[in-house]
Write a protein that holds these residues in place. Structure first.
Motif, PDB file in Angstrom:
ATOM      1  N   GLN A   1       1.456   0.828   0.035  1.00 46.18           N
ATOM      2  CA  GLN A   1       2.560  -0.016  -0.392  1.00 46.18           C
ATOM      3  C   GLN A   1       2.419  -0.418  -1.857  1.00 46.18           C
ATOM      4  O   GLN A   1       3.400  -0.399  -2.618  1.00 46.18           O
ATOM      5  CB  GLN A   1       2.635  -1.264   0.491  1.00 46.18           C
ATOM      6  CG  GLN A   1       3.122  -0.996   1.906  1.00 46.18           C
ATOM      7  CD  GLN A   1       3.279  -2.266   2.710  1.00 46.18           C
ATOM      8  OE1 GLN A   1       3.743  -3.291   2.212  1.00 46.18           O
ATOM      9  NE2 GLN A   1       2.875  -2.218   3.976  1.00 46.18           N
ATOM     10  N   LEU A   2       1.213  -0.774  -2.277  1.00 45.59           N
ATOM     11  CA  LEU A   2       0.992  -1.118  -3.678  1.00 45.59           C
ATOM     12  C   LEU A   2       1.212   0.085  -4.583  1.00 45.59           C
ATOM     13  O   LEU A   2       1.812  -0.022  -5.655  1.00 45.59           O
ATOM     14  CB  LEU A   2      -0.428  -1.662  -3.863  1.00 45.59           C
ATOM     15  CG  LEU A   2      -0.690  -3.062  -3.326  1.00 45.59           C
ATOM     16  CD1 LEU A   2      -2.176  -3.365  -3.326  1.00 45.59           C
ATOM     17  CD2 LEU A   2       0.067  -4.114  -4.146  1.00 45.59           C
ATOM     18  N   ARG A   3       0.734   1.225  -4.139  1.00 42.48           N
ATOM     19  CA  ARG A   3       0.909   2.459  -4.916  1.00 42.48           C
ATOM     20  C   ARG A   3       2.391   2.809  -5.053  1.00 42.48           C
ATOM     21  O   ARG A   3       2.863   3.162  -6.134  1.00 42.48           O
ATOM     22  CB  ARG A   3       0.147   3.579  -4.222  1.00 42.48           C
ATOM     23  CG  ARG A   3       0.388   4.973  -4.746  1.00 42.48           C
ATOM     24  CD  ARG A   3      -0.488   5.310  -5.896  1.00 42.48           C
ATOM     25  NE  ARG A   3      -0.505   6.755  -6.085  1.00 42.48           N
ATOM     26  CZ  ARG A   3      -0.710   7.357  -7.238  1.00 42.48           C
ATOM     27  NH1 ARG A   3      -0.946   6.639  -8.309  1.00 42.48           N
ATOM     28  NH2 ARG A   3      -0.720   8.670  -7.336  1.00 42.48           N
ATOM     29  N   ASP A   4       3.146   2.689  -3.963  1.00 43.38           N
ATOM     30  CA  ASP A   4       4.569   3.009  -3.993  1.00 43.38           C
ATOM     31  C   ASP A   4       5.339   2.046  -4.892  1.00 43.38           C
ATOM     32  O   ASP A   4       6.216   2.449  -5.657  1.00 43.38           O
ATOM     33  CB  ASP A   4       5.163   2.955  -2.586  1.00 43.38           C
ATOM     34  CG  ASP A   4       4.694   4.095  -1.694  1.00 43.38           C
ATOM     35  OD1 ASP A   4       4.159   5.094  -2.235  1.00 43.38           O
ATOM     36  OD2 ASP A   4       4.854   3.988  -0.462  1.00 43.38           O
ATOM     37  N   GLU A   5       5.026   0.767  -4.788  1.00 40.75           N
ATOM     38  CA  GLU A   5       5.762  -0.240  -5.553  1.00 40.75           C
ATOM     39  C   GLU A   5       5.430  -0.192  -7.035  1.00 40.75           C
ATOM     40  O   GLU A   5       6.318  -0.332  -7.891  1.00 40.75           O
ATOM     41  CB  GLU A   5       5.443  -1.638  -5.008  1.00 40.75           C
ATOM     42  CG  GLU A   5       6.127  -2.751  -5.800  1.00 40.75           C
ATOM     43  CD  GLU A   5       5.587  -4.134  -5.477  1.00 40.75           C
ATOM     44  OE1 GLU A   5       6.019  -5.088  -6.159  1.00 40.75           O
ATOM     45  OE2 GLU A   5       4.743  -4.270  -4.562  1.00 40.75           O
ATOM     46  N   LEU A   6       4.153   0.005  -7.366  1.00 42.37           N
ATOM     47  CA  LEU A   6       3.684  -0.228  -8.731  1.00 42.37           C
ATOM     48  C   LEU A   6       3.180   1.016  -9.452  1.00 42.37           C
ATOM     49  O   LEU A   6       2.844   0.935 -10.636  1.00 42.37           O
ATOM     50  CB  LEU A   6       2.567  -1.284  -8.708  1.00 42.37           C
ATOM     51  CG  LEU A   6       2.952  -2.614  -8.051  1.00 42.37           C
ATOM     52  CD1 LEU A   6       1.725  -3.469  -7.851  1.00 42.37           C
ATOM     53  CD2 LEU A   6       3.982  -3.336  -8.893  1.00 42.37           C
ATOM     54  N   ALA A   7       3.111   2.151  -8.769  1.00 45.25           N
ATOM     55  CA  ALA A   7       2.614   3.395  -9.381  1.00 45.25           C
ATOM     56  C   ALA A   7       1.264   3.182 -10.053  1.00 45.25           C
ATOM     57  O   ALA A   7       1.039   3.589 -11.199  1.00 45.25           O
ATOM     58  CB  ALA A   7       3.639   3.947 -10.374  1.00 45.25           C
ATOM     59  N   ILE A   8       0.364   2.549  -9.337  1.00 47.95           N
ATOM     60  CA  ILE A   8      -0.966   2.231  -9.875  1.00 47.95           C
ATOM     61  C   ILE A   8      -1.752   3.516 -10.096  1.00 47.95           C
ATOM     62  O   ILE A   8      -1.762   4.416  -9.264  1.00 47.95           O
ATOM     63  CB  ILE A   8      -1.696   1.281  -8.900  1.00 47.95           C
ATOM     64  CG1 ILE A   8      -1.012  -0.088  -8.931  1.00 47.95           C
ATOM     65  CG2 ILE A   8      -3.181   1.156  -9.242  1.00 47.95           C
ATOM     66  CD1 ILE A   8      -1.391  -0.978  -7.799  1.00 47.95           C
TER      67      ILE A   8
END
Length: 330
Positions: free
Chosen positions: A293-300
């Motif tokens: 979810q963090l990767r999808d939202e923020l492209a970390i």
């Protein structure tokens, strides 16, 4: 592109043990991360904190680098108000001269301690105000020197140790963007400003000789258990430690306890939950889902994990769990 996984280490001291014990575990922990293909292993600078033994950060970086093969080892970070730029350039130039292109220099603006200890470190009280200028001095000292250059870092000049800006505020995000440097956000203890800081960093980023486009690394805690209930039990070690921080008490790493036995006030519980707002606490699938979810939202671009548990075997087993899920992140 796949996301990178890295680790932040504080050389935490378990209750009734010694700093030497924590250093020995840090080496075993780093070796396990090295074998599993983690990208970086950074050590944080703290002073005058019982339970955290990473005060001589550059010394520990050398110890870890000397016991690993592939890991990039560095500072997460060196708190620049505590040090002269020349000393930092010489220390990290020395490390790079020994260990080659495996050393990272993460720089932070906070003192990493209390005002009394800051004065004991004998740096100017206004040093934090000069952070941007001192970062640029270090950059210059690590570049190849010129014939007319009077101040040189020996060793250091020409090593071009990669510099990162670390932070937990909009200021650090703006500085990293202005200098065209990679940015690491301290989501493991200051999650509130993470999204705003990332937005500013990407919006204001200026390409540099060091970096063509923004590169964002997010620090966050991970506590794993075979079940969610077990993960919460394991996380109680960290809960106790954060409460101790708020109370100004020693921050020894203590055995986990049932949540009902924590003895925190409703206000302390709320503060701990805010402190750990980005923490991934759960079983393997829950942690994978949270990171996705963090990767999808923020492209970390990269996650840097803190794993604050009492059981040393569990800590190393958590690395294997993270390596299993890494391939499933899109």
């Amino acid at each position: 592109m796949s996301v990178e996984f890295s680790l932040l280490e504080l050389a935490s001291v378990r209750i009734n043990e010694t700093p030497c014990d924590s250093f020995n575990h840090a080496v075993a922990y780093a070796k396990a991360a090295d074998a599993l293909g983690f990208k970086r292993f950074w050590l944080a600078e703290h002073h005058n904190m019982q339970g955290i033994a990473s005060s001589a950060t550059a010394v520990l970086i050398g110890h870890i680098a000397g016991n690993t093969q592939q890991l990039r080892v560095g500072s997460g970070g060196i708190m620049l108000p505590n040090h002269s730029p020349l000393i930092v350039a010489e220390q990290f130039g020395t490390l790079a001269s020994i260990y080659g292109d495996r050393i990272d220099l993460g720089l932070g603006r906070a003192p990493g301690t209390d005002p009394v200890t800051s004065r004991a470190l004998k740096r100017d009280d206004t040093a934090a105000e000069n952070f941007a200028q001192e970062v640029q001095v270090i950059q210059q000292l690590l570049q190849p020197s010129t014939p007319q250059q009077r101040l040189r870092a020996v060793p250091g000049e020409g090593t071009q140790v990669p510099i990162w800006i670390l932070g937990s505020s909009l200021y650090s995000a703006g500085l990293a963007a202005q200098l065209g440097l990679p940015y690491s956000f301290a989501g493991h203890f200051a999650p509130a400003y993470m999204r705003a800081a990332l937005k500013r960093y990407r919006a204001e980023f200026r390409p540099s000789l060091h970096l063509e486009k923004p590169y964002f690394m997010l620090g966050l805690p991970v506590i794993w258990g075979e079940t969610e209930a077990q993960a919460i039990f394991n996380a109680s070690t960290g809960f106790q430690r954060i409460v101790a921080l708020f109370r100004g008490e020693p921050m020894w790493l203590c055995p986990p306890v049932d949540i009902a036995q924590l003895g925190w006030t409703p206000g302390e519980k709320q503060n701990v939950e805010g402190f750990l707002a980005l923490a991934q606490i759960g079983d393997e699938l829950q942690i994978l889902d949270g990171l996705q979810q963090l990767r999808d939202e923020l492209a970390i671009d990269e996650f840097m994990f803190t794993i604050d548990v009492f059981d040393r075997d569990l800590r190393i087993q958590t690395l294997s769990m993270l390596e299993r899920i890494k391939g499933h992140l899109r």
